[in-house]
Design an enzyme around this catalytic site. Structure first.
Site, mmCIF file in Angstrom:
data_model
loop_
_atom_site.group_PDB
_atom_site.id
_atom_site.type_symbol
_atom_site.label_atom_id
_atom_site.label_comp_id
_atom_site.label_asym_id
_atom_site.label_seq_id
_atom_site.Cartn_x
_atom_site.Cartn_y
_atom_site.Cartn_z
ATOM 1 N N LYS A 1 0.829 -1.208 0.000
ATOM 2 C CA LYS A 1 0.000 0.000 0.000
ATOM 3 C C LYS A 1 0.863 1.256 0.000
ATOM 4 C CE LYS A 1 -4.226 -1.074 -0.470
ATOM 5 N NZ LYS A 1 -4.992 -1.961 0.360
ATOM 6 N N LYS B 1 -10.672 -8.051 -8.099
ATOM 7 C CA LYS B 1 -11.250 -6.712 -8.195
ATOM 8 C C LYS B 1 -10.273 -5.756 -8.878
ATOM 9 C CE LYS B 1 -13.438 -5.724 -4.223
ATOM 10 N NZ LYS B 1 -13.684 -5.161 -2.888
ATOM 11 N N LYS C 1 -6.011 -15.367 -11.429
ATOM 12 C CA LYS C 1 -7.390 -15.499 -10.958
ATOM 13 C C LYS C 1 -8.150 -14.183 -11.078
ATOM 14 C CE LYS C 1 -6.989 -14.610 -6.087
ATOM 15 N NZ LYS C 1 -7.479 -14.878 -4.787
#
Ligand code: TRP
Length: 334
Positions: free
Chosen positions: A114, A201, A198
């Site tokens: 982050k 989002k 996979k």
């Protein structure tokens, strides 16, 4: 209270649920609500680390609530609640912060990621994200936390904080929360439409449950393939294998066998496969989408669900917090 084991999981209200969330987790939540004392919540405080506007925050929370319910989570069986409705969580978070160390928080993979992604907003909430998550889990004394790979380290830290607290105060107040892994047949890894990896989002390769049929067709038709098999029974490339995996999830075995045979004879036209896949995805998601739309319109219903969930969650949280306070020494002697 029952003597069932407790399962807890949270989701940040930052987007739509997609097929990967559904087959990877939410569908299993629906089954678990019969066997466990379940808490499923919307982590709206966690989502503040990225500074959403009040409008986006509210819309996000409403969306997740409508989607959880549309997927079949039953507010009478499971406790569905919004994190910020349970102030006890923030109180426990403050206490746990005193036993969380700067070094270990800075070393957390999700913090480092982050900090790299949003270098202009490396706030203290990002640093102590795992502490808040531990408070979420420990306040309900959860035994199991179904989480994906990306959250395993956070869960490990929750165990560490629980253990540290127990040791420091010579108590067994907090059970150590374990990751819940679905057994093989329940857990389906849903691939994305971009050829590899996979569905996620943030990968931009997802089909949302709420997605409009038109957009589903568009996304599926654009999915990555290859130039087609050149000899019979050729092994499939990853992008093509992924389309077959999706087909296995949403289509009938006959349909899968049909396209498999065409592939093996080198007669397959990927366009036909994609058209079928898109229609079968639409057939699968349409009833869920309709329920989401209905729920979004029925604000009174959503409000009742949130209120009921908050009451149940607060009762459980207040009980734990009381024990924590006594153990810490917040006991008035005067
Ligand atoms: N960190 C989780 C995520 O990003 C969301 C979350 C917050 C959570 N608190 C939790 C998950 C407690 C499980 C348990 O997906």
């Amino acid at each position: 209270m029952t003597n069932k084991l407790t399962v807890l999981s949270g989701i940040r209200p930052t987007g739509y649920l997609h097929l990967g969330n559904y087959f990877g987790a939410v569908r299993s939540f629906v089954k678990m609500q019969h066997d466990y004392n379940c808490f499923f919540f919307i982590a709206d405080i966690h989502s503040l680390t990225t500074h959403p506007t009040p409008e986006n925050l509210q819309a996000g929370v409403k969306q997740v609530l409508a989607e959880y319910l549309a997927c079949g989570i039953d507010p009478e069986k499971a406790t569905i609640f919004i994190q910020s409705d349970v102030p006890e969580v923030s109180e426990l978070y403050a206490f746990l912060n005193m036993n969380a160390y700067l070094g270990e928080l800075e070393r957390t993979t999700s913090f480092k990621d982050k900090a790299r992604q949003q270098p202009d907003n490396v706030n203290a909430g990002l640093l102590t994200y795992p502490v808040l998550m531990a408070a979420d889990i420990l306040i309900h004394k959860a035994n199991f936390v179904p989480v994906g790979k990306d959250q395993e380290q956070n869960l490990e830290m929750a165990r560490k904080f629980a253990q540290r607290f127990n040791y420091m105060y010579k108590t067994e107040l907090f059970p150590l929360p374990k990751p819940y892994t679905f057994d093989g047949k329940d857990m389906i890894k849903v691939p994305g439409l971009d050829g590899s990896g996979k569905m996620g989002k943030s990968e931009g390769n997802a089909i949302n449950l709420y997605e409009d049929p038109k957009d589903i067709r568009k996304k599926v038709m654009r999915a990555v393939t290859d130039s087609g098999p050149t000899e019979p029974n050729q092994p499939k490339s990853e992008p093509v294998e992924n389309l077959f995996t999706l087909l296995k999830i949403v289509s009938t075995p006959d349909t899968v066998a049909h396209f498999d045979a065409l592939y093996n004879n080198c007669e397959i036209r990927y366009g036909d496969l994609k058209k079928q896949l898109a229609e079968d995805i639409i057939a699968y998601t349409s009833p869920i989408r309709e329920r989401i739309i209905e729920n979004l319109k029925d604000e009174a219903y959503l409000g009742r669900v949130a209120k009921l969930g908050a009451e149940k969650a607060r009762e459980s949280a207040a009980r734990t917090l009381q024990e924590v306070k006594e153990v810490i020494g917040f006991k008035r002697l005067f």
